[in-house]
Design an enzyme around this catalytic site. Structure first.
Site, PDB file in Angstrom:
ATOM      1  N   MET A  15      -6.973  29.193  10.489  1.00 46.06           N
ATOM      2  CA  MET A  15      -6.447  29.089   9.113  1.00 46.06           C
ATOM      3  C   MET A  15      -7.265  29.963   8.151  1.00 46.06           C
ATOM      4  O   MET A  15      -7.617  29.523   7.054  1.00 46.06           O
ATOM      5  CB  MET A  15      -6.492  27.624   8.638  1.00 46.06           C
ATOM      6  CG  MET A  15      -5.646  26.711   9.476  1.00 46.06           C
ATOM      7  SD  MET A  15      -5.699  25.003   8.931  1.00 46.06           S
ATOM      8  CE  MET A  15      -7.253  24.488   9.596  1.00 46.06           C
ATOM      9  N   LYS A  28       3.797  21.111   7.962  1.00 41.36           N
ATOM     10  CA  LYS A  28       3.247  21.589   6.688  1.00 41.36           C
ATOM     11  C   LYS A  28       3.091  23.094   6.829  1.00 41.36           C
ATOM     12  O   LYS A  28       2.586  23.572   7.828  1.00 41.36           O
ATOM     13  CB  LYS A  28       1.872  20.961   6.427  1.00 41.36           C
ATOM     14  CG  LYS A  28       1.991  19.537   5.944  1.00 41.36           C
ATOM     15  CD  LYS A  28       0.648  18.946   5.653  1.00 41.36           C
ATOM     16  CE  LYS A  28      -0.077  18.520   6.897  1.00 41.36           C
ATOM     17  NZ  LYS A  28       0.577  17.523   7.724  1.00 41.36           N
ATOM     18  N   ASP A  76       5.741  20.136  14.382  1.00 39.51           N
ATOM     19  CA  ASP A  76       5.212  21.024  13.347  1.00 39.51           C
ATOM     20  C   ASP A  76       5.986  22.341  13.303  1.00 39.51           C
ATOM     21  O   ASP A  76       6.625  22.715  14.285  1.00 39.51           O
ATOM     22  CB  ASP A  76       3.736  21.339  13.629  1.00 39.51           C
ATOM     23  CG  ASP A  76       2.844  20.166  13.258  1.00 39.51           C
ATOM     24  OD1 ASP A  76       3.326  19.247  12.573  1.00 39.51           O
ATOM     25  OD2 ASP A  76       1.664  20.178  13.660  1.00 39.51           O
ATOM     26  N   VAL A  97      -7.550  19.169  16.928  1.00 43.45           N
ATOM     27  CA  VAL A  97      -8.252  20.349  16.392  1.00 43.45           C
ATOM     28  C   VAL A  97      -7.485  20.805  15.148  1.00 43.45           C
ATOM     29  O   VAL A  97      -6.414  21.415  15.252  1.00 43.45           O
ATOM     30  CB  VAL A  97      -8.345  21.485  17.438  1.00 43.45           C
ATOM     31  CG1 VAL A  97      -9.048  22.718  16.841  1.00 43.45           C
ATOM     32  CG2 VAL A  97      -9.097  21.016  18.681  1.00 43.45           C
TER      33      VAL A  97
HETATM   34  N1  SAH Z   1      -4.186  22.120  16.407  1.00 44.00           N
HETATM   35  C1  SAH Z   1      -4.085  23.562  16.457  1.00 44.00           C
HETATM   36  C2  SAH Z   1      -4.630  24.216  15.201  1.00 44.00           C
HETATM   37  C3  SAH Z   1      -3.866  23.848  13.954  1.00 44.00           C
HETATM   38  S1  SAH Z   1      -4.413  24.715  12.537  1.00 44.00           S
HETATM   39  C4  SAH Z   1      -4.778  24.076  17.714  1.00 44.00           C
HETATM   40  O1  SAH Z   1      -5.504  23.345  18.377  1.00 44.00           O
HETATM   41  O2  SAH Z   1      -4.550  25.235  18.066  1.00 44.00           O
HETATM   42  C5  SAH Z   1      -3.337  26.123  12.550  1.00 44.00           C
HETATM   43  C6  SAH Z   1      -4.125  27.366  12.903  1.00 44.00           C
HETATM   44  O3  SAH Z   1      -4.256  27.482  14.316  1.00 44.00           O
HETATM   45  C7  SAH Z   1      -3.465  28.661  12.495  1.00 44.00           C
HETATM   46  O4  SAH Z   1      -3.715  28.962  11.126  1.00 44.00           O
HETATM   47  C8  SAH Z   1      -4.155  29.644  13.400  1.00 44.00           C
HETATM   48  O5  SAH Z   1      -5.465  29.933  12.936  1.00 44.00           O
HETATM   49  C9  SAH Z   1      -4.293  28.831  14.676  1.00 44.00           C
HETATM   50  N2  SAH Z   1      -3.174  29.100  15.616  1.00 44.00           N
HETATM   51  C10 SAH Z   1      -2.218  28.245  15.988  1.00 44.00           C
HETATM   52  N3  SAH Z   1      -1.397  28.805  16.898  1.00 44.00           N
HETATM   53  C11 SAH Z   1      -1.868  30.045  17.101  1.00 44.00           C
HETATM   54  C12 SAH Z   1      -1.455  31.138  17.942  1.00 44.00           C
HETATM   55  N4  SAH Z   1      -0.395  31.045  18.725  1.00 44.00           N
HETATM   56  N5  SAH Z   1      -2.186  32.285  17.906  1.00 44.00           N
HETATM   57  C13 SAH Z   1      -3.262  32.396  17.118  1.00 44.00           C
HETATM   58  N6  SAH Z   1      -3.691  31.397  16.303  1.00 44.00           N
HETATM   59  C14 SAH Z   1      -3.010  30.251  16.289  1.00 44.00           C
END
Ligand code: SAH
Length: 259
Positions: free
Chosen positions: A171, A61, A39, A97
């Site tokens: 998000m 995406k 990703d 998630v």
């Molecule tokens: N599968 C991922 C989430 C994917 S959706 C997980 O478990 O973390 C993508 C969202 O995850 C982003 O819009 C943000 O809200 C959050 N996110 C991902 N990486 C992040 C980071 N390093 N710091 C803060 N938020 C993060």
């Protein structure tokens, strides 16, 4: 068909950003995969664990729907596995998630391809934790609800507010005004603490403390952008309590030393 498929797909979580929050299993798989489909949030540091010579494709995406559509990603995974490749599908945080990992697992199964899921450290818990925010805490919050902020109108705001749980929004950076408005309209105290944790686990991580009513302005004022998680609830006050307790403890040590 399935009997002929020798390839294998691993749906692997990469954690919130820094490579030292990868699991040992993730590192082992990256070191031996034939192909890695990742990703757009995956850091170069994490990709540094990919075997030299492996196929590497960014299939991410981006916010706004740009990038590879899900069907194309599913198809690419299936084609590579059918060619006999050992494929790692690397996703930020945990693959299940908000990662569409469930859809990929099903698409692969329908094509007769066995996949293994390798959980990752989700930003839902790790971004708050890295900012000293425990998402649950005895006497402060008995539970946590993880939500997508993508379509606020569809959420059960009344139930969320009544639950008294910590709310963690992913998000959600483009929807802070709606989120703030819904929470207050459904009875949450406008001064409820909020923390916005941006780019957790990376060298440019930032945490901004605010309140439900000030959330949208805080985002604009500090220029906060995605990826970030928004934590709503009294647990967001814990970092401040930690700072105060440390300052007091240090002051006491200083006093002792001067006696
Ligand atoms: N599968 C991922 C989430 C994917 S959706 C997980 O478990 O973390 C993508 C969202 O995850 C982003 O819009 C943000 O809200 C959050 N996110 C991902 N990486 C992040 C980071 N390093 N710091 C803060 N938020 C993060």
């Amino acid at each position: 068909m399935s009997a002929k498929v020798k390839g294998y797909v691993y749906l692997v979580g990469a954690g919130p950003g820094s490579a030292d929050l990868l699991t040992v299993r993730a590192v082992q798989l990256l070191a031996r995969a034939d192909a890695v489909l990742y990703d757009h949030l995956i850091s170069p540091e994490v990709l540094g664990y990919v075997r030299v010579g492996a196929i590497q494709e960014c299939v991410g995406k981006e916010p706004g729907g740009l990038g590879w559509p899900q069907d194309r990603i599913n198809h690419r995974l299936i084609v590579l596995a059918q060619c006999g490749q050992q494929v790692v599908r690397l996703k930020g945080g945990d693959p299940f998630v908000f990662g569409r990992g469930g859809e990929e697992l099903l698409a692969l199964a329908e094509a007769g391809i066995v996949a293994e899921v390798v959980p990752g450290v989700s930003s839902a818990w790790s971004a708050p934790a890295l900012a000293n925010i425990p998402v649950t805490m005895r006497g402060v919050s008995a539970g946590v609800v993880v939500l997508s902020g993508h379509a606020p109108a569809r959420l059960a705001w009344d139930a969320l507010v009544k639950s008294g749980c910590t709310l963690v929004f992913l998000m959600a950076m483009a929807k802070t005004r709606e989120i703030s408005r819904h929470l207050i309209a459904h009875g949450l105290d406008a001064m409820t603490p909020v923390a916005i944790v941006e780019r957790a686990g990376t060298s440019c991580a930032r945490t901004v403390m605010s309140s439900v009513v000030q959330l949208p302005d805080a985002v604009v004022q500090h220029g906060l952008t995605s990826p970030a998680v928004i934590v709503v609830g009294n647990v967001a006050k814990v970092p401040e309590r930690v700072q105060k307790a440390l300052a007091l403890a240090q002051w006491r040590v200083g006093e002792e030393a001067t006696k």
